[in-house]
Design a protein around this motif. Structure first.
Motif, mmCIF file in Angstrom:
data_model
loop_
_atom_site.group_PDB
_atom_site.id
_atom_site.type_symbol
_atom_site.label_atom_id
_atom_site.label_comp_id
_atom_site.label_asym_id
_atom_site.label_seq_id
_atom_site.Cartn_x
_atom_site.Cartn_y
_atom_site.Cartn_z
ATOM 1 N N LYS A 1 0.952 -1.129 0.050
ATOM 2 C CA LYS A 1 -0.025 -0.054 -0.036
ATOM 3 C C LYS A 1 0.684 1.349 -0.167
ATOM 4 C CE LYS A 1 -4.209 -1.750 2.004
ATOM 5 N NZ LYS A 1 -5.229 -1.889 3.127
ATOM 6 N N LYS A 2 1.943 1.510 0.849
ATOM 7 C CA LYS A 2 2.789 2.424 0.724
ATOM 8 C C LYS A 2 3.377 2.650 -0.834
ATOM 9 C CE LYS A 2 3.944 4.791 3.692
ATOM 10 N NZ LYS A 2 3.550 6.280 4.144
ATOM 11 N N GLN B 1 2.199 1.976 -3.522
ATOM 12 C CA GLN B 1 1.112 2.389 -4.410
ATOM 13 C C GLN B 1 0.681 3.936 -3.733
ATOM 14 O OE1 GLN B 1 -2.612 0.359 -3.649
ATOM 15 N NE2 GLN B 1 -3.554 1.110 -5.682
ATOM 16 N N GLU B 2 0.735 4.221 -2.634
ATOM 17 C CA GLU B 2 0.520 5.576 -2.220
ATOM 18 C C GLU B 2 1.700 6.135 -2.764
ATOM 19 O OE1 GLU B 2 1.581 7.385 2.093
ATOM 20 O OE2 GLU B 2 -0.218 5.867 2.119
ATOM 21 N N GLN B 3 2.841 5.963 -2.693
ATOM 22 C CA GLN B 3 4.129 6.907 -3.253
ATOM 23 C C GLN B 3 4.336 6.586 -4.768
ATOM 24 O OE1 GLN B 3 7.313 6.074 -1.006
ATOM 25 N NE2 GLN B 3 6.583 6.960 0.807
ATOM 26 N N LYS B 4 3.263 5.906 -5.303
ATOM 27 C CA LYS B 4 3.670 5.718 -6.914
ATOM 28 C C LYS B 4 4.917 4.867 -7.262
ATOM 29 C CE LYS B 4 0.374 9.313 -8.508
ATOM 30 N NZ LYS B 4 -0.776 9.060 -7.344
#
Length: 100
Positions: A42-43, A45-48
């Motif tokens: 998830k991190k 994904q959050e940070q692309k």
């Protein structure tokens, strides 16, 4: 490219990616050394970022639960590090040429 490297990725691979100009963050640098696979994904994904790992356990999260935006699963033996780095170079070239 922007990568998040799981703690099981060899330091030599992290150095290689940095040397060829990628934006690389290690999970330990952002306090995720003891985080669950789901939190790490998830991190990323959050940070692309594309997650790079040697951990097969991400398969369920990516393919069944559809968490994450990209992952590279490495199978590296010490004798094949150069081969893996060559493949990372090849992947990078094909991704960059698709964006042009």
């Amino acid at each position: 490219m922007r990568f998040l490297l799981d703690q099981d990725v060899y330091a030599v691979t992290a150095r290689f990616l940095i040397e060829v100009g990628h934006d690389v963050i290690l999970v330990a640098q952002i306090g995720l050394s003891r985080a669950s696979d789901e939190e790490i994904l998830k991190k990323a994904q959050e940070q692309k970022r594309i997650l790079i790992t040697r951990n097969r356990d991400y398969g369920n999260l990516v393919f069944v639960r559809a968490i994450g935006s990209g992952i590279i699963y490495l199978r590296i033996l010490p004798s094949t590090v150069n081969v893996v780095h060559g493949e990372l170079r090849r992947i990078n070239k094909s991704v960059c040429s698709c964006r042009a």
